[in-house]
Design a protein around this motif. Sequence first.
Motif, PDB file in Angstrom:
ATOM      1  N   VAL A  53     -18.130  91.253  16.844  1.00  0.00           N
ATOM      2  CA  VAL A  53     -17.472  91.359  18.148  1.00  0.00           C
ATOM      3  C   VAL A  53     -16.724  90.052  18.379  1.00  0.00           C
ATOM      4  CG1 VAL A  53     -17.821  91.617  20.641  1.00  0.00           C
ATOM      5  CG2 VAL A  53     -19.222  92.953  19.032  1.00  0.00           C
ATOM      6  N   GLY A 107      -9.031  95.991  21.201  1.00  0.00           N
ATOM      7  CA  GLY A 107      -8.878  95.969  22.662  1.00  0.00           C
ATOM      8  C   GLY A 107      -7.423  95.879  23.092  1.00  0.00           C
ATOM      9  N   ALA A 108      -7.217  96.124  24.384  1.00  0.00           N
ATOM     10  CA  ALA A 108      -5.869  96.120  24.950  1.00  0.00           C
ATOM     11  C   ALA A 108      -5.171  94.786  24.671  1.00  0.00           C
ATOM     12  CB  ALA A 108      -5.952  96.366  26.451  1.00  0.00           C
ATOM     13  N   ASP A 153      -3.086 104.292  21.442  1.00  0.00           N
ATOM     14  CA  ASP A 153      -2.833 104.367  22.887  1.00  0.00           C
ATOM     15  C   ASP A 153      -1.423 103.888  23.229  1.00  0.00           C
ATOM     16  OD1 ASP A 153      -3.408 104.841  25.550  1.00  0.00           O
ATOM     17  OD2 ASP A 153      -5.403 103.947  25.415  1.00  0.00           O
ATOM     18  N   THR A 196     -22.232  97.170  23.209  1.00  0.00           N
ATOM     19  CA  THR A 196     -20.822  97.168  22.799  1.00  0.00           C
ATOM     20  C   THR A 196     -20.327  98.605  22.658  1.00  0.00           C
ATOM     21  OG1 THR A 196     -21.459  95.287  21.422  1.00  0.00           O
ATOM     22  CG2 THR A 196     -19.197  96.092  21.193  1.00  0.00           C
TER      23      THR A 196
HETATM   24  C1  LIG Z   1     -15.378  92.974  23.712  1.00  0.00           C
HETATM   25  C2  LIG Z   1     -16.286  93.944  24.451  1.00  0.00           C
HETATM   26  C3  LIG Z   1     -16.370  95.253  23.701  1.00  0.00           C
HETATM   27  C4  LIG Z   1     -17.645  93.241  24.501  1.00  0.00           C
HETATM   28  O1  LIG Z   1     -18.617  94.141  24.984  1.00  0.00           O
HETATM   29  P1  LIG Z   1     -20.207  93.763  24.918  1.00  0.00           P
HETATM   30  O2  LIG Z   1     -20.717  93.995  23.544  1.00  0.00           O
HETATM   31  O3  LIG Z   1     -20.838  94.505  26.031  1.00  0.00           O
HETATM   32  O4  LIG Z   1     -20.191  92.178  25.174  1.00  0.00           O
HETATM   33  P2  LIG Z   1     -21.280  91.304  25.981  1.00  0.00           P
HETATM   34  O5  LIG Z   1     -21.107  91.558  27.444  1.00  0.00           O
HETATM   35  O6  LIG Z   1     -22.627  91.486  25.383  1.00  0.00           O
HETATM   36  O7  LIG Z   1     -20.686  89.868  25.671  1.00  0.00           O
HETATM   37  C5  LIG Z   1     -21.159  89.004  24.635  1.00  0.00           C
HETATM   38  C6  LIG Z   1     -20.673  87.609  24.929  1.00  0.00           C
HETATM   39  O8  LIG Z   1     -19.253  87.569  24.752  1.00  0.00           O
HETATM   40  C7  LIG Z   1     -18.584  87.176  25.952  1.00  0.00           C
HETATM   41  N1  LIG Z   1     -17.400  87.997  26.090  1.00  0.00           N
HETATM   42  C8  LIG Z   1     -17.332  89.355  26.090  1.00  0.00           C
HETATM   43  N2  LIG Z   1     -16.053  89.741  26.213  1.00  0.00           N
HETATM   44  C9  LIG Z   1     -15.318  88.619  26.315  1.00  0.00           C
HETATM   45  C10 LIG Z   1     -13.923  88.366  26.457  1.00  0.00           C
HETATM   46  N3  LIG Z   1     -13.056  89.369  26.533  1.00  0.00           N
HETATM   47  N4  LIG Z   1     -13.499  87.082  26.498  1.00  0.00           N
HETATM   48  C11 LIG Z   1     -14.398  86.055  26.435  1.00  0.00           C
HETATM   49  N5  LIG Z   1     -15.716  86.229  26.286  1.00  0.00           N
HETATM   50  C12 LIG Z   1     -16.174  87.497  26.239  1.00  0.00           C
HETATM   51  C13 LIG Z   1     -19.585  87.477  27.043  1.00  0.00           C
HETATM   52  O9  LIG Z   1     -19.375  86.667  28.179  1.00  0.00           O
HETATM   53  C14 LIG Z   1     -20.898  87.180  26.370  1.00  0.00           C
HETATM   54  O10 LIG Z   1     -21.104  85.773  26.311  1.00  0.00           O
HETATM   55  P3  LIG Z   1     -22.507  85.148  26.829  1.00  0.00           P
HETATM   56  O11 LIG Z   1     -23.544  85.759  25.930  1.00  0.00           O
HETATM   57  O12 LIG Z   1     -22.333  83.685  26.643  1.00  0.00           O
HETATM   58  O13 LIG Z   1     -22.638  85.596  28.245  1.00  0.00           O
HETATM   59  C15 LIG Z   1     -15.779  94.258  25.870  1.00  0.00           C
HETATM   60  O14 LIG Z   1     -15.741  93.069  26.625  1.00  0.00           O
HETATM   61  C16 LIG Z   1     -14.387  94.888  25.825  1.00  0.00           C
HETATM   62  O15 LIG Z   1     -13.424  94.213  25.526  1.00  0.00           O
HETATM   63  N6  LIG Z   1     -14.224  96.202  26.082  1.00  0.00           N
HETATM   64  C17 LIG Z   1     -12.975  96.941  25.840  1.00  0.00           C
HETATM   65  C18 LIG Z   1     -11.830  96.656  26.806  1.00  0.00           C
HETATM   66  C19 LIG Z   1     -10.563  97.366  26.407  1.00  0.00           C
HETATM   67  O16 LIG Z   1      -9.740  96.830  25.688  1.00  0.00           O
HETATM   68  N7  LIG Z   1     -10.412  98.635  26.848  1.00  0.00           N
HETATM   69  C20 LIG Z   1      -9.279  99.440  26.440  1.00  0.00           C
HETATM   70  C21 LIG Z   1      -8.407  99.825  27.585  1.00  0.00           C
HETATM   71  S1  LIG Z   1      -7.032 100.794  27.032  1.00  0.00           S
END
Ligand SMILES: CC(C)(COP(=O)(O)OP(=O)(O)OC[C@H]1O[C@@H](n2cnc3c(N)ncnc32)[C@H](O)[C@@H]1OP(=O)(O)O)[C@@H](O)C(=O)NCCC(=O)NCCS
Length: 269
Positions: A225, A178-179, A134, A258
């Motif tokens: 993760v 991730g970003a 990206d 995820t």
């Molecule tokens: C990392 C990611 C994939 C996690 O997704 P998920 O599997 O749905 O994660 P969950 O919501 O089940 O989170 C699990 C735990 O991690 C924590 N957590 C998730 N992402 C976090 C982050 N970025 N920082 C801190 N804690 C985080 C949650 O709060 C949760 O903790 P808890 O159980 O105590 O509440 C998602 O947050 C993410 O980063 N998506 C991609 C964003 C991105 O970079 N997009 C690209 C744009 S170009």
Amino acid sequence: MHALETFFTRPLEQQLADPAWPDAHATLLTALEDGSVRAASRADDGRWSANAWVKQAILLGFRRTDVARIEASPAPFHDKTAYPVRSFEAHDKVRLVPGGTSVRRGAYVAPTVVIMPPAFVNVGAYVAAGTMVDSHALVGSCAQIGARVHLSAGAQIGGVLEPAGATPVVIEDDVFIGALAGVFEGVCVRARAVLAPGVVLTASTVIHDLVNEREWRGEIPPGAVVVPGTRPARGSYAEAHGLALGCAVIVKVRDAKTDAATALESALR
Ligand SMILES: CC(C)(COP(=O)(O)OP(=O)(O)OC[C@H]1O[C@@H](n2cnc3c(N)ncnc32)[C@H](O)[C@@H]1OP(=O)(O)O)[C@@H](O)C(=O)NCCC(=O)NCCS
């Protein structure tokens, strides 16, 4: 042994003086670009190691050649005339790599890879099929990127050229970076792992694994993760000032939720 390996494993002085070097170097770049030679390889037990002769041969290319003007075919731009594009001359001693996105010679980029501008893919890098690079992403020298990987906006995958024996950064198949995340110093991110935005991993980064209740360094296990975290800094000064150091934390194993959070928009491909 590859014929190129025979050429490039001779003593450096011999290689530097050899008039056949330009041809051998061009052949090496072509072999890197078609994937028949790689800067690192994976053993059956999953361990990655550098192909030191390849890295050494790439380094020699920097040593044996001079900085020169590179002509580019210009596409039209439209912008305020007050701020035209700056140009550089040889005496400026600035190396301006051409293009909004640059893929350097000697990088393997598989068919179906998508590269959003601006991105930079350096020499010796390997980017396998179905991967998305990206905007503002870096694939550093000799970095090995697997199939169907997503390098999100601003992801930085560091290069490792020196020393020649140092293992480059490896991102295995189906990983999501991730970003603004960064992976440096030969860290290996195993298949299907997910790095949340802003996770930075160097060889020294402490990775706390809440799932297996253990610590990792230099490697993220498959399907983990990972999110950014902190740990208390040691010592009375740190305690008195409430200081913490950055670390990475494995919060879970990748699951359907995820997958939904990291799903790629197939219509854009
Ligand atoms: C990392 C990611 C994939 C996690 O997704 P998920 O599997 O749905 O994660 P969950 O919501 O089940 O989170 C699990 C735990 O991690 C924590 N957590 C998730 N992402 C976090 C982050 N970025 N920082 C801190 N804690 C985080 C949650 O709060 C949760 O903790 P808890 O159980 O105590 O509440 C998602 O947050 C993410 O980063 N998506 C991609 C964003 C991105 O970079 N997009 C690209 C744009 S170009």
